[in-house]
Design a protein around this motif. Structure first.
Motif, PDB file in Angstrom:
ATOM      1  N   VAL B  18       0.842  -1.198   0.000  1.00 53.48           N
ATOM      2  CA  VAL B  18       0.000   0.000   0.000  1.00 53.48           C
ATOM      3  C   VAL B  18       0.881   1.254   0.000  1.00 53.48           C
ATOM      4  CG1 VAL B  18      -1.830   1.235   1.231  1.00 53.48           C
ATOM      5  CG2 VAL B  18      -1.810  -1.272   1.207  1.00 53.48           C
ATOM      6  N   VAL B  19       1.990   1.177   0.716  1.00 53.67           N
ATOM      7  CA  VAL B  19       2.939   2.288   0.719  1.00 53.67           C
ATOM      8  C   VAL B  19       3.630   2.410  -0.642  1.00 53.67           C
ATOM      9  CG1 VAL B  19       5.043   3.190   1.805  1.00 53.67           C
ATOM     10  CG2 VAL B  19       3.271   2.102   3.213  1.00 53.67           C
ATOM     11  N   TRP B  20       3.962   1.282  -1.242  1.00 61.23           N
ATOM     12  CA  TRP B  20       4.611   1.343  -2.561  1.00 61.23           C
ATOM     13  C   TRP B  20       3.715   2.016  -3.596  1.00 61.23           C
ATOM     14  CZ3 TRP B  20       5.984  -4.589  -2.771  1.00 61.23           C
ATOM     15  CH2 TRP B  20       6.871  -4.883  -1.742  1.00 61.23           C
ATOM     16  N   GLU B  22       1.627   4.305  -3.077  1.00 59.66           N
ATOM     17  CA  GLU B  22       1.706   5.749  -2.825  1.00 59.66           C
ATOM     18  C   GLU B  22       3.015   6.320  -3.370  1.00 59.66           C
ATOM     19  OE1 GLU B  22       0.377   8.143   0.945  1.00 59.66           O
ATOM     20  OE2 GLU B  22       2.395   7.358   1.269  1.00 59.66           O
ATOM     21  N   VAL B  23       4.111   5.596  -3.162  1.00 62.28           N
ATOM     22  CA  VAL B  23       5.396   6.043  -3.713  1.00 62.28           C
ATOM     23  C   VAL B  23       5.288   6.179  -5.234  1.00 62.28           C
ATOM     24  CG1 VAL B  23       7.807   5.343  -4.084  1.00 62.28           C
ATOM     25  CG2 VAL B  23       6.765   5.101  -1.810  1.00 62.28           C
ATOM     26  N   ARG B  25       2.518   6.728  -6.974  1.00 57.36           N
ATOM     27  CA  ARG B  25       1.662   7.888  -7.292  1.00 57.36           C
ATOM     28  C   ARG B  25       2.455   9.186  -7.215  1.00 57.36           C
ATOM     29  NH1 ARG B  25      -1.880   5.231  -3.894  1.00 57.36           N
ATOM     30  NH2 ARG B  25      -1.718   6.703  -2.182  1.00 57.36           N
ATOM     31  N   VAL B  26       3.256   9.302  -6.163  1.00 55.65           N
ATOM     32  CA  VAL B  26       4.051  10.516  -5.991  1.00 55.65           C
ATOM     33  C   VAL B  26       5.008  10.688  -7.176  1.00 55.65           C
ATOM     34  CG1 VAL B  26       5.878  11.563  -4.579  1.00 55.65           C
ATOM     35  CG2 VAL B  26       3.830  10.605  -3.488  1.00 55.65           C
ATOM     36  N   TYR B  36       3.333  16.480  -6.152  1.00 56.92           N
ATOM     37  CA  TYR B  36       2.217  16.577  -5.221  1.00 56.92           C
ATOM     38  C   TYR B  36       2.172  17.948  -4.554  1.00 56.92           C
ATOM     39  CZ  TYR B  36      -1.227  15.368  -1.753  1.00 56.92           C
ATOM     40  OH  TYR B  36      -2.361  15.352  -0.989  1.00 56.92           O
ATOM     41  N   ARG B  37       3.359  18.485  -4.287  1.00 52.52           N
ATOM     42  CA  ARG B  37       3.391  19.807  -3.650  1.00 52.52           C
ATOM     43  C   ARG B  37       2.719  20.865  -4.511  1.00 52.52           C
ATOM     44  NH1 ARG B  37       9.394  20.068  -0.744  1.00 52.52           N
ATOM     45  NH2 ARG B  37       8.743  19.008   1.150  1.00 52.52           N
ATOM     46  N   ALA B  46      -5.514  15.663  -2.021  1.00 51.13           N
ATOM     47  CA  ALA B  46      -6.119  14.445  -2.575  1.00 51.13           C
ATOM     48  C   ALA B  46      -6.168  13.382  -1.487  1.00 51.13           C
ATOM     49  CB  ALA B  46      -5.315  13.949  -3.774  1.00 51.13           C
ATOM     50  N   LEU B  47      -7.361  12.980  -1.113  1.00 51.80           N
ATOM     51  CA  LEU B  47      -7.526  11.942  -0.101  1.00 51.80           C
ATOM     52  C   LEU B  47      -7.610  10.565  -0.758  1.00 51.80           C
ATOM     53  CD1 LEU B  47     -10.332  13.695   1.993  1.00 51.80           C
ATOM     54  CD2 LEU B  47      -7.845  13.849   2.293  1.00 51.80           C
ATOM     55  N   THR B  48      -7.171   9.575  -0.042  1.00 53.47           N
ATOM     56  CA  THR B  48      -7.334   8.193  -0.504  1.00 53.47           C
ATOM     57  C   THR B  48      -8.622   7.650   0.090  1.00 53.47           C
ATOM     58  OG1 THR B  48      -4.967   7.872  -0.692  1.00 53.47           O
ATOM     59  CG2 THR B  48      -6.316   5.893  -0.523  1.00 53.47           C
ATOM     60  N   ALA B 146      10.516   0.229  -6.265  1.00 49.95           N
ATOM     61  CA  ALA B 146      10.131   0.313  -4.847  1.00 49.95           C
ATOM     62  C   ALA B 146      11.332  -0.021  -3.989  1.00 49.95           C
ATOM     63  CB  ALA B 146       8.982  -0.634  -4.561  1.00 49.95           C
TER      64      ALA B 146
END
Lengths: 146, 146, 146, 146
Positions: B18-20, B22-23, B25-26, B36-37, B46-48, B146
């Motif tokens: 799940v963290v990967w 996000e990495v 997506r960023v 993202y900034r 942006a919420l998940t 990752a």
């Protein structure tokens, strides 16, 4: 909820929920099936083959969360859990996980043992009707504080 | 893959994926939408709102994993990503995440900005056809280690 | 830095740094000693017996951090690493970790192998003088982006 | 101990302990100082400026661990905690953390409030003598199950 589980949006990071579901499963197994170690001692490992979560409301640091879960759909070497994560009656998230049982030695798929299916049947029959995700009023299984 | 992401089954813990995502997506946002900034600087968060993962093969410490992703289904204040996690051509996992855009100040749902939708359209049109989960041969979007 | 590593104070959670140090050690071993797997293949496991970190400046989401490290004090079955975590020249944190080598089979303490000590000596002699924590200008070992 | 906190060495990953110390601090504050939120509500944030851990024995999945801690060395805008992590009397790890109090608004160092120092003094005077790390028989502060 742990502070380490928050993120810079000020809420619980969405990956932390996946860990909470596992904490709830472990508590469920301890309550109903002799604990996860007893499964391992019988030569079986339960793998997680899928996870699904819907986030309804944010969770905050120090929230006391209740996780309600049911073990469902035991078939062959597979079974599932369904979850509701609540905070004082508010629905924070719903989810499910899928699992497969394999031999610890050969890693070959192994039928879910009859004693496990029986233990789950006993646990679930003792629980009020209603399923996670469908608004069970005072649902079943283990209530675990994350 | 990090050693801290392994578990006592000797494989990557399923929450680490799940963290990967996000990495990845960023990295996608950095490659295609100014990072993202830059989204935050425009007053949007942006919420998940959902995550879904299917685990096909275990991942091991030090594996070099490639995450392929597409941003899809942009509608109103919502959008989704689809993912394939691969290791040298082997499919390790597939998944998707759902997101909602809100105002950073009021937390009210806010339409996905047109410039973001345009950036995604450009990124996706440059990508080969085929979608994560359907066996795209040399898929699209960002490839992230990752 | 990963978003999942932030906390509700808006900065990198202090436990994440411990994982970064490990990521840097793994990169160091890959660069200088054939990788961690090559150590394991020789029947040895390296345990972490201590960790020490001082946090000087907060780290933020998406920061590109550089971790400089040296392997030092190899003696018997023990060795240490020293670290500096930097962001564009600013010192974010300093730290050290202690390790013990044991047999993978018996878990008995096992002398750090001569080939490992030799590989470290080669790596460190190639590095500029100066140690993490003492302001080495362009220090040694592996530079790893966390 | 959570399964997600294990690693491929089959034991608790050493970074997980840092999170456990924080869980114990939060429990200590809840027991003795009105909780962390009450500190924040008074306009103060406590930063972690250092952490130090020595690992004596491995911890395993599902271990019931007890964390004993004391708040010590309150001086100006700084204070420390000392910890012992135990499993049925066995010493698993010892450690300490350093903290600084800052204004939530300006982030400027702010003296540790007198009421906090008084609450700690009350808590510690109620505790048996003996300090973490020096073998206190039935030590003080909060005992927290990780």
């Amino acid at each position: 909820m742990r502070f380490a589980e928050t993120d810079a949006q000020g809420i619980a990071h969405h990956a932390a929920y996946v860990v909470w579901l596992e904490v709830a499963r472990v508590a469920y197994l301890a309550d109903h099936a002799g604990g996860y170690r007893s499964i391992q001692e019988k030569g079986i490992e339960a793998l997680t083959t899928g996870v699904q979560l819907e986030y309804h409301l944010p969770a905050y640091f120090d929230d006391a969360l209740t996780i309600r879960l049911r073990c469902v759909d035991i078939r062959g070497a597979r079974f599932r859990y369904e979850y509701r994560i609540e905070r004082e009656g508010d629905l924070i998230a719903t989810g499910s996980t899928s699992h497969a049982t394999v031999s610890r030695e050969t890693h070959a798929p192994t039928r879910v043992p009859a004693w496990f299916a029986a233990a789950v049947a006993t646990a679930e029959s003792a629980a009020p009707e209603g399923r996670p995700g469908r608004g069970a009023p005072a649902p079943p299984g283990t209530a675990s504080r994350a």
